[in-house]
Design a protein around this motif. Structure first.
Motif, short mmCIF file in Angstrom:
data_model
loop_
_atom_site.label_atom_id
_atom_site.label_comp_id
_atom_site.label_asym_id
_atom_site.label_seq_id
_atom_site.Cartn_x
_atom_site.Cartn_y
_atom_site.Cartn_z
N GLY A 112 1.33 -1.39 0.06
CA GLY A 112 -0.33 -0.51 0.04
C GLY A 112 1.21 1.67 0.10
O GLY A 112 1.64 0.78 0.43
N GLU A 113 0.29 2.47 -0.34
CA GLU A 113 0.79 3.45 -0.44
C GLU A 113 0.14 4.98 0.77
O GLU A 113 -1.36 4.43 0.71
N MET A 114 0.46 5.87 1.19
CA MET A 114 0.15 6.95 0.78
C MET A 114 1.47 7.91 0.80
O MET A 114 2.59 7.87 1.13
N GLY A 115 0.65 9.21 0.18
CA GLY A 115 1.29 10.48 -0.22
C GLY A 115 -0.10 11.24 -1.10
O GLY A 115 0.13 11.29 -2.11
N ILE A 116 0.17 12.87 0.03
CA ILE A 116 -0.26 13.88 -0.98
C ILE A 116 -0.48 14.37 -2.64
O ILE A 116 1.76 13.88 -2.84
N GLY A 117 -0.99 14.14 -3.34
CA GLY A 117 -0.58 14.68 -4.63
C GLY A 117 -0.12 12.45 -5.29
O GLY A 117 0.00 12.67 -6.88
N ASN A 118 -0.78 11.86 -5.25
CA ASN A 118 0.68 10.45 -5.53
C ASN A 118 -0.73 9.89 -6.54
O ASN A 118 -0.78 9.31 -6.93
N SER A 119 -2.34 10.84 -6.90
CA SER A 119 -3.61 9.61 -7.10
C SER A 119 -2.60 10.88 -8.84
O SER A 119 -3.17 9.79 -9.56
N THR A 120 -2.13 11.41 -8.65
CA THR A 120 -1.64 12.39 -9.92
C THR A 120 -0.63 11.62 -10.73
O THR A 120 -0.75 11.66 -11.55
N VAL A 121 0.21 11.42 -9.57
CA VAL A 121 1.73 10.30 -9.98
C VAL A 121 0.88 9.30 -10.32
O VAL A 121 1.29 8.59 -11.96
#
Length: 341
Positions: A165-174
């Protein structure tokens, strides 16, 4: 080959190692299939649960596969693309959520407890976001390889299954940018609301992705260069972890859109690199179904989830455990003394 892939010093060296990945045991898978056909049920009546048992048998090299230790890892990173106002929440939230994971307060903590997975969180240089891919590459080759090696190092060698899994603000755009660069279409095919973008925010995501694709047009078609151009450290770490798992023939459950997009970057390499991976659930993010079609995967669950964190993978682990309980615990017709099968 060796049961490790990392460290490597270059993309060229990594490509060479990926050409020699271990395969599942066809003999163990066939033995598991025979057992399924002998169990006290009509053949095929447990549907995908049967397929999952055979899948696990092949990768464990054991006709009676089991999950003694399930490992879940959430990788976290921050992204320069947030300079383009693609994120409705500030980047400080990434570090705050990492602390929430570590304190046991997030959804993934509860779902891992319910499904019997041990959770760890790997924060990747949160004080040093990647580059803005509309202005230049997000990462250098060395930064990608470092993040991949850190992802690989997170694998517990005792694990029987790895959840990512992941977490990172902005990473849906990435994630949408990686999918667009890897599988074509345009930004609108891949972009969704993520953590809650409004229509203007979604339009900014598309604009940023198309600007990045125009800037990096020269690397399209080279999966590792695409990862460097558009990816984040958590995306690279996911790739490293799943490759480390493959080297040890440990099956992997990917989470939703962002996690799948991270792994899918490797799919065009054409080495069957994702053969050991299951996809836990079909995300409500609109690009996920298109992405699953591109990599020829079927999600195990479809629950309308779009949280990330590995949450869908954790729920899917319960289904996988159920498949193995049925496979190993049911009686055969001969054992049950049932005739006429």
């Amino acid at each position: 080959m060796s049961d490790t892939i990392f460290p490597v010093s270059s993309f060229a060296e990594l490509r060479g190692r990926l050409a020699r990945l271990p395969e599942a045991s066809t003999a163990s898978a066939a033995a598991a299939r025979r057992r399924q056909d002998d169990l006290t049920k009509p053949p095929g009546s447990l549907g995908r649960l049967e397929e999952l048992a055979v899948f696990m048998a092949g990768w464990q090299g054991n006709a009676r596969p089991a999950i003694g230790r399930a490992q879940a890892v959430v990788f976290a990173g921050n992204h320069g693309i947030c300079a383009q106002r693609v994120n409705p929440f500030p980047q400080e939230v990434t570090a705050q959520m990492v602390e929430n994971f570590r304190a046991g307060g997030a959804a993934i903590n509860q779902l891992c407890r319910a499904s019997g997975a041990e959770l760890s969180v790997v924060a990747l240089d949160l004080d040093r976001p990647t580059g803005d891919f509309t202005q230049g590459p997000a990462m250098t080759e060395a930064e990608v390889l470092d993040a991949m090696a850190r992802g690989a190092a997170a694998l517990d060698p005792r694990a029987d299954i790895l959840l990512l899994g992941e977490m990172g603000i902005g990473n849906s755009t990435v994630a949408a940018a990686l999918a667009r660069a890897s599988f074509g279409g345009d930004g609108w095919d891949w972009v969704g609301p993520g953590t809650g973008s409004d229509p203007d925010g979604i339009a900014r995501k598309v604009e940023a992705i198309e600007a990045g694709v125009a800037l990096h047009a020269g690397v399209l078609g080279d999966p590792l260069a695409v990862l460097a151009a558009f990816g984040g450290r958590e995306q690279a770490a996911i790739c490293g972890a799943l490759l480390a798992a493959r080297a040890r023939r440990v099956p992997v459950i990917l989470d939703g859109f962002i996690c799948t997009a991270s792994a899918a970057v490797l799919h065009p390499l054409g080495t069957g690199v994702l053969d050991h991976c299951l996809v836990g659930h079909a995300s409500a993010e609109p690009g996920h179904r298109r992405l699953l079609s591109a990599i020829e995967k079927r999600a195990l669950l479809d629950l309308g989830m779009r949280l990330g964190e590995g949450s869908g993978a954790a729920v899917a682990l319960g289904v996988l455990r159920a498949a193995l309980e049925a496979h190993n615990g049911m009686a055969t017709f001969a054992e049950a003394g049932i005739s006429g099968a």
